[in-house]
Motif scaffolding. Structure first.
Motif, PDB file in Angstrom:
ATOM      1  N   ILE A  28      39.334 -14.464 -36.605  1.00 10.80           N
ATOM      2  CA  ILE A  28      39.692 -14.047 -35.246  1.00 10.80           C
ATOM      3  C   ILE A  28      40.112 -15.256 -34.426  1.00 10.80           C
ATOM      4  O   ILE A  28      41.072 -15.198 -33.665  1.00 10.80           O
ATOM      5  N   LYS A  29      39.409 -16.368 -34.616  1.00 10.29           N
ATOM      6  CA  LYS A  29      39.708 -17.576 -33.842  1.00 10.29           C
ATOM      7  C   LYS A  29      41.116 -18.092 -34.113  1.00 10.29           C
ATOM      8  O   LYS A  29      41.774 -18.624 -33.220  1.00 10.29           O
ATOM      9  N   SER A  30      41.599 -17.905 -35.332  1.00 12.44           N
ATOM     10  CA  SER A  30      42.929 -18.409 -35.674  1.00 12.44           C
ATOM     11  C   SER A  30      44.043 -17.628 -34.984  1.00 12.44           C
ATOM     12  O   SER A  30      45.153 -18.126 -34.843  1.00 12.44           O
ATOM     13  N   VAL A  31      43.761 -16.414 -34.534  1.00  8.24           N
ATOM     14  CA  VAL A  31      44.767 -15.580 -33.876  1.00  8.24           C
ATOM     15  C   VAL A  31      44.806 -15.833 -32.367  1.00  8.24           C
ATOM     16  O   VAL A  31      45.838 -15.658 -31.728  1.00  8.24           O
ATOM     17  N   LEU A  32      43.686 -16.261 -31.796  1.00  7.25           N
ATOM     18  CA  LEU A  32      43.595 -16.460 -30.349  1.00  7.25           C
ATOM     19  C   LEU A  32      44.361 -17.698 -29.909  1.00  7.25           C
ATOM     20  O   LEU A  32      44.485 -18.665 -30.673  1.00  7.25           O
ATOM     21  N   PRO A  33      44.859 -17.709 -28.672  1.00 12.24           N
ATOM     22  CA  PRO A  33      45.533 -18.908 -28.167  1.00 12.24           C
ATOM     23  C   PRO A  33      44.531 -20.048 -27.999  1.00 12.24           C
ATOM     24  O   PRO A  33      43.352 -19.818 -27.721  1.00 12.24           O
ATOM     25  N   ALA A  34      45.015 -21.253 -28.175  1.00 13.74           N
ATOM     26  CA  ALA A  34      44.150 -22.428 -28.031  1.00 13.74           C
ATOM     27  C   ALA A  34      43.775 -22.610 -26.566  1.00 13.74           C
ATOM     28  O   ALA A  34      44.590 -22.361 -25.671  1.00 13.74           O
ATOM     29  N   PRO A  35      42.534 -23.028 -26.303  1.00  7.38           N
ATOM     30  CA  PRO A  35      42.151 -23.277 -24.908  1.00  7.38           C
ATOM     31  C   PRO A  35      42.925 -24.464 -24.338  1.00  7.38           C
ATOM     32  O   PRO A  35      43.430 -25.313 -25.073  1.00  7.38           O
ATOM     33  N   ALA A  36      43.005 -24.510 -23.029  1.00 12.04           N
ATOM     34  CA  ALA A  36      43.723 -25.601 -22.374  1.00 12.04           C
ATOM     35  C   ALA A  36      43.023 -26.929 -22.659  1.00 12.04           C
ATOM     36  O   ALA A  36      41.795 -27.013 -22.670  1.00 12.04           O
ATOM     37  N   ALA A  37      43.829 -27.944 -22.885  1.00 17.01           N
ATOM     38  CA  ALA A  37      43.291 -29.279 -23.165  1.00 17.01           C
ATOM     39  C   ALA A  37      42.812 -29.923 -21.870  1.00 17.01           C
ATOM     40  O   ALA A  37      43.343 -29.646 -20.792  1.00 17.01           O
ATOM     41  N   PRO A  38      41.792 -30.781 -21.967  1.00 15.85           N
ATOM     42  CA  PRO A  38      41.333 -31.511 -20.775  1.00 15.85           C
ATOM     43  C   PRO A  38      42.464 -32.320 -20.158  1.00 15.85           C
ATOM     44  O   PRO A  38      43.389 -32.752 -20.846  1.00 15.85           O
ATOM     45  N   GLY A  44      38.235 -35.290 -21.388  1.00 19.98           N
ATOM     46  CA  GLY A  44      38.142 -34.984 -22.816  1.00 19.98           C
ATOM     47  C   GLY A  44      36.814 -35.433 -23.400  1.00 19.98           C
ATOM     48  O   GLY A  44      36.198 -34.722 -24.194  1.00 19.98           O
ATOM     49  N   ALA A  45      36.361 -36.620 -23.000  1.00 14.85           N
ATOM     50  CA  ALA A  45      35.074 -37.125 -23.487  1.00 14.85           C
ATOM     51  C   ALA A  45      33.919 -36.261 -22.985  1.00 14.85           C
ATOM     52  O   ALA A  45      32.986 -35.951 -23.735  1.00 14.85           O
ATOM     53  N   LEU A  46      33.985 -35.866 -21.707  1.00 12.12           N
ATOM     54  CA  LEU A  46      32.945 -34.997 -21.150  1.00 12.12           C
ATOM     55  C   LEU A  46      32.929 -33.638 -21.847  1.00 12.12           C
ATOM     56  O   LEU A  46      31.866 -33.098 -22.157  1.00 12.12           O
ATOM     57  N   THR A  47      34.111 -33.089 -22.092  1.00 14.97           N
ATOM     58  CA  THR A  47      34.216 -31.795 -22.751  1.00 14.97           C
ATOM     59  C   THR A  47      33.650 -31.869 -24.161  1.00 14.97           C
ATOM     60  O   THR A  47      32.897 -30.984 -24.585  1.00 14.97           O
ATOM     61  N   LYS A  48      33.993 -32.923 -24.886  1.00 13.27           N
ATOM     62  CA  LYS A  48      33.492 -33.095 -26.250  1.00 13.27           C
ATOM     63  C   LYS A  48      31.968 -33.219 -26.250  1.00 13.27           C
ATOM     64  O   LYS A  48      31.291 -32.587 -27.068  1.00 13.27           O
ATOM     65  N   ALA A  49      31.425 -33.995 -25.338  1.00 13.55           N
ATOM     66  CA  ALA A  49      29.970 -34.160 -25.258  1.00 13.55           C
ATOM     67  C   ALA A  49      29.286 -32.842 -24.905  1.00 13.55           C
ATOM     68  O   ALA A  49      28.254 -32.482 -25.487  1.00 13.55           O
ATOM     69  N   VAL A  95      34.362 -20.810 -15.707  1.00 11.30           N
ATOM     70  CA  VAL A  95      35.183 -21.368 -14.624  1.00 11.30           C
ATOM     71  C   VAL A  95      34.701 -22.766 -14.259  1.00 11.30           C
ATOM     72  O   VAL A  95      35.505 -23.695 -14.112  1.00 11.30           O
ATOM     73  N   LEU A  96      33.395 -22.934 -14.122  1.00 14.70           N
ATOM     74  CA  LEU A  96      32.853 -24.254 -13.762  1.00 14.70           C
ATOM     75  C   LEU A  96      33.132 -25.294 -14.838  1.00 14.70           C
ATOM     76  O   LEU A  96      33.470 -26.443 -14.519  1.00 14.70           O
ATOM     77  N   VAL A  97      33.008 -24.926 -16.097  1.00 11.71           N
ATOM     78  CA  VAL A  97      33.310 -25.871 -17.182  1.00 11.71           C
ATOM     79  C   VAL A  97      34.777 -26.267 -17.126  1.00 11.71           C
ATOM     80  O   VAL A  97      35.106 -27.454 -17.235  1.00 11.71           O
ATOM     81  N   ASN A  98      35.666 -25.305 -16.924  1.00  9.85           N
ATOM     82  CA  ASN A  98      37.092 -25.606 -16.878  1.00  9.85           C
ATOM     83  C   ASN A  98      37.460 -26.471 -15.682  1.00  9.85           C
ATOM     84  O   ASN A  98      38.240 -27.408 -15.807  1.00  9.85           O
ATOM     85  N   VAL A  99      36.905 -26.165 -14.529  1.00  7.26           N
ATOM     86  CA  VAL A  99      37.294 -26.890 -13.321  1.00  7.26           C
ATOM     87  C   VAL A  99      36.573 -28.236 -13.211  1.00  7.26           C
ATOM     88  O   VAL A  99      37.194 -29.258 -12.929  1.00  7.26           O
ATOM     89  N   LEU A 100      35.269 -28.262 -13.442  1.00  8.05           N
ATOM     90  CA  LEU A 100      34.502 -29.480 -13.213  1.00  8.05           C
ATOM     91  C   LEU A 100      34.476 -30.439 -14.404  1.00  8.05           C
ATOM     92  O   LEU A 100      34.470 -31.652 -14.209  1.00  8.05           O
TER      93      LEU A 100
END
Length: 169
Positions: A28-38, A44-49, A95-100
């Motif tokens: 299922i994951k392979s069919v979904l669009p990729a999430p927006a990159a940091p 990117g480092a915060l998101t990875k952590a 929303v908070l993860v994406n924005v902050l």
């Protein structure tokens, strides 16, 4: 408005079921669009952590199970209030993860948040039953309230206004 709310609830429910199952079913994951990159290397480092910590502690697996449960609750009109409450909390976190953290305004996340807010607004009068009798049936679709909203169930207007629960006018 009721038909629109039903359509939005079904679409949102299916979306969260698919997003939740995609964690457990790689196909299922392979069919979904990729999430927006940091937006920056720091983001990117915060998101990875953040996601390393969530995945390493099985926290993300629990959230994904709750997404599936919330999506299923949204599909049934009688349990829609519980679904909106559960999915609303998860959407707020997304929303908070994406924005902050990621510092990105992902259009998919914005549409999901608007859909949850719409369902919460449409069902706002029915949420009293979640607190009063716990039925979640008072979103105007099931037997908790009569069609006229005047008698029966926890949404009865016969309750005193001081009860703070569907009573009074």
């Amino acid at each position: 408005m009721k038909k629109t709310a039903n359509i939005v609830a079904i679409l949102l429910g299916v979306a969260f079921i698919i997003f939740g199952l995609s964690f457990f079913v790689p196909a299922i994951k392979s069919v979904l669009p990729a999430p927006a990159a940091p937006s920056s290397p720091e983001a990117g480092a915060l998101t990875k952590a953040y996601f390393t910590a969530m995945t390493g502690t099985s926290y993300l697996a629990i959230i994904k199970v709750l997404e599936v449960i919330g999506g299923l609750l949204l599909l049934r009109a009688c349990s829609r209030g519980w679904g909106v409450a559960l999915i609303g909390a998860i959407t707020f976190n997304i929303v908070l993860v994406n924005v902050l953290i990621k510092q990105v305004y992902d259009p998919v996340v914005i549409v999901l948040a608007l859909a949850v807010l719409f369902l919460a607004w449409v069902g706002r009068k029915g949420f009293c039953c979640l607190a009063c009798c716990g039925s979640g049936e008072c979103l105007g679709t099931c037997g908790c309230c009569n069609k006229d909203g005047q008698s029966g169930g926890c949404c009865s207007t016969e309750k005193p206004a001081s009860s703070g629960c569907c009573g009074g006018k």
